[in-house]
Design a protein around this motif. Structure first.
Motif, PDB file in Angstrom:
ATOM      1  N   ALA A   1      60.142  27.594   9.574  1.00  0.00           N
ATOM      2  CA  ALA A   1      59.122  28.630   9.810  1.00  0.00           C
ATOM      3  C   ALA A   1      59.671  30.018   9.486  1.00  0.00           C
ATOM      4  N   ARG A   2      60.922  30.269   9.862  1.00  0.00           N
ATOM      5  CA  ARG A   2      61.517  31.572   9.560  1.00  0.00           C
ATOM      6  C   ARG A   2      61.692  31.771   8.065  1.00  0.00           C
ATOM      7  N   VAL A   3      62.141  30.738   7.361  1.00  0.00           N
ATOM      8  CA  VAL A   3      62.321  30.856   5.910  1.00  0.00           C
ATOM      9  C   VAL A   3      60.971  31.019   5.225  1.00  0.00           C
ATOM     10  N   ASP A   4      59.955  30.314   5.699  1.00  0.00           N
ATOM     11  CA  ASP A   4      58.610  30.475   5.145  1.00  0.00           C
ATOM     12  C   ASP A   4      58.156  31.931   5.292  1.00  0.00           C
ATOM     13  N   ARG A   5      58.407  32.497   6.437  1.00  0.00           N
ATOM     14  CA  ARG A   5      58.042  33.910   6.662  1.00  0.00           C
ATOM     15  C   ARG A   5      58.818  34.823   5.705  1.00  0.00           C
ATOM     16  N   MET A   6      60.118  34.542   5.522  1.00  0.00           N
ATOM     17  CA  MET A   6      60.925  35.328   4.586  1.00  0.00           C
ATOM     18  C   MET A   6      60.352  35.256   3.180  1.00  0.00           C
ATOM     19  N   CYS A   7      59.891  34.070   2.795  1.00  0.00           N
ATOM     20  CA  CYS A   7      59.301  33.898   1.459  1.00  0.00           C
ATOM     21  C   CYS A   7      58.051  34.748   1.305  1.00  0.00           C
ATOM     22  N   HIS A   8      57.200  34.723   2.314  1.00  0.00           N
ATOM     23  CA  HIS A   8      55.965  35.506   2.236  1.00  0.00           C
ATOM     24  C   HIS A   8      56.217  37.012   2.305  1.00  0.00           C
ATOM     25  N   GLU A   9      57.296  37.410   2.973  1.00  0.00           N
ATOM     26  CA  GLU A   9      57.581  38.831   3.129  1.00  0.00           C
ATOM     27  C   GLU A   9      58.408  39.427   1.990  1.00  0.00           C
ATOM     28  N   LEU A  10      59.293  38.609   1.367  1.00  0.00           N
ATOM     29  CA  LEU A  10      60.210  39.190   0.389  1.00  0.00           C
ATOM     30  C   LEU A  10      60.611  38.270  -0.757  1.00  0.00           C
ATOM     31  N   LEU A  11      60.930  37.025  -0.465  1.00  0.00           N
ATOM     32  CA  LEU A  11      61.563  36.167  -1.465  1.00  0.00           C
ATOM     33  C   LEU A  11      60.628  35.721  -2.578  1.00  0.00           C
ATOM     34  N   ALA A  12      59.343  35.653  -2.317  1.00  0.00           N
ATOM     35  CA  ALA A  12      58.369  35.228  -3.334  1.00  0.00           C
ATOM     36  C   ALA A  12      57.145  36.123  -3.250  1.00  0.00           C
ATOM     37  N   ASN A  13      56.431  36.178  -4.333  1.00  0.00           N
ATOM     38  CA  ASN A  13      55.155  36.889  -4.367  1.00  0.00           C
ATOM     39  C   ASN A  13      54.060  35.828  -4.331  1.00  0.00           C
ATOM     40  N   PRO A  14      53.498  35.557  -3.153  1.00  0.00           N
ATOM     41  CA  PRO A  14      52.535  34.455  -3.019  1.00  0.00           C
ATOM     42  C   PRO A  14      51.288  34.601  -3.894  1.00  0.00           C
ATOM     43  N   ILE A  15      51.065  35.773  -4.449  1.00  0.00           N
ATOM     44  CA  ILE A  15      49.903  35.967  -5.319  1.00  0.00           C
ATOM     45  C   ILE A  15      50.117  35.284  -6.667  1.00  0.00           C
ATOM     46  N   ILE A  16      51.361  35.307  -7.175  1.00  0.00           N
ATOM     47  CA  ILE A  16      51.619  34.734  -8.500  1.00  0.00           C
ATOM     48  C   ILE A  16      52.700  33.661  -8.505  1.00  0.00           C
ATOM     49  N   GLU A  17      53.346  33.438  -7.358  1.00  0.00           N
ATOM     50  CA  GLU A  17      54.435  32.467  -7.307  1.00  0.00           C
ATOM     51  C   GLU A  17      54.192  31.424  -6.218  1.00  0.00           C
ATOM     52  N   SER A  18      54.765  30.257  -6.433  1.00  0.00           N
ATOM     53  CA  SER A  18      54.783  29.226  -5.392  1.00  0.00           C
ATOM     54  C   SER A  18      56.250  28.979  -5.037  1.00  0.00           C
ATOM     55  N   PHE A  19      56.467  28.372  -3.883  1.00  0.00           N
ATOM     56  CA  PHE A  19      57.840  28.104  -3.486  1.00  0.00           C
ATOM     57  C   PHE A  19      57.920  26.811  -2.704  1.00  0.00           C
ATOM     58  N   GLU A  20      59.104  26.205  -2.762  1.00  0.00           N
ATOM     59  CA  GLU A  20      59.417  25.000  -1.994  1.00  0.00           C
ATOM     60  C   GLU A  20      60.670  25.286  -1.193  1.00  0.00           C
ATOM     61  N   ILE A  21      60.693  24.807   0.041  1.00  0.00           N
ATOM     62  CA  ILE A  21      61.814  25.051   0.941  1.00  0.00           C
ATOM     63  C   ILE A  21      62.487  23.730   1.277  1.00  0.00           C
ATOM     64  N   GLU A  22      63.810  23.694   1.166  1.00  0.00           N
ATOM     65  CA  GLU A  22      64.614  22.568   1.637  1.00  0.00           C
ATOM     66  C   GLU A  22      65.522  23.101   2.737  1.00  0.00           C
ATOM     67  N   ILE A  23      65.617  22.364   3.833  1.00  0.00           N
ATOM     68  CA  ILE A  23      66.444  22.777   4.971  1.00  0.00           C
ATOM     69  C   ILE A  23      67.419  21.655   5.294  1.00  0.00           C
ATOM     70  N   GLU A  24      68.661  22.006   5.590  1.00  0.00           N
ATOM     71  CA  GLU A  24      69.630  21.018   6.056  1.00  0.00           C
ATOM     72  C   GLU A  24      70.556  21.661   7.097  1.00  0.00           C
ATOM     73  N   VAL A  25      70.989  20.848   8.037  1.00  0.00           N
ATOM     74  CA  VAL A  25      71.941  21.308   9.054  1.00  0.00           C
ATOM     75  C   VAL A  25      73.319  21.396   8.428  1.00  0.00           C
ATOM     76  N   VAL A  26      74.009  22.507   8.652  1.00  0.00           N
ATOM     77  CA  VAL A  26      75.383  22.616   8.143  1.00  0.00           C
ATOM     78  C   VAL A  26      76.395  22.680   9.271  1.00  0.00           C
ATOM     79  N   GLU A  27      75.921  22.911  10.500  1.00  0.00           N
ATOM     80  CA  GLU A  27      76.838  22.982  11.632  1.00  0.00           C
ATOM     81  C   GLU A  27      76.107  22.591  12.899  1.00  0.00           C
TER      82      GLU A  27
END
Length: 89
Positions: A61-87
């Motif tokens: 959910a936090r990464v999705d929010r980051m994508c909508h706020e900065l990492l992607a432009n939802p108007i012209i871009e799509s994105f896929e998120i992969e999450i994994e535990v590292v610790e």
């Protein structure tokens, strides 16, 4: 509940109906190097980050929010998120 460290990988791509000048330049460059059989080329970006969260759903959910706020432009871009535990905590 203790927090864990997660690694997120975000794949950002232009929507199919959006012109991709960078992809066209790569296609033309490949063709000029003798790869005439190359067709459509689309160029995207990958963003990798780590974050702390109580669980995978919260991390996503936090990464999705980051994508909508900065990492992607939802108007012209799509994105896929992969999450994994590292610790584990």
């Amino acid at each position: 509940m203790s927090e864990r460290t997660y690694r997120a990988r975000v794949d950002v791509r232009l929507d199919a109906n959006v012109n991709d000048p960078q992809g066209n330049a790569v296609r033309d460059g490949l063709r000029s190097l003798g790869h005439e059989d190359v067709g459509n080329v689309r160029v995207g970006k990958i963003v990798e980050l780590t974050l702390r969260a109580p669980d995978e759903a919260a991390a996503r959910a936090r990464v999705d929010r980051m994508c909508h706020e900065l990492l992607a432009n939802p108007i012209i871009e799509s994105f896929e998120i992969e999450i994994e535990v590292v610790e584990e905590a």
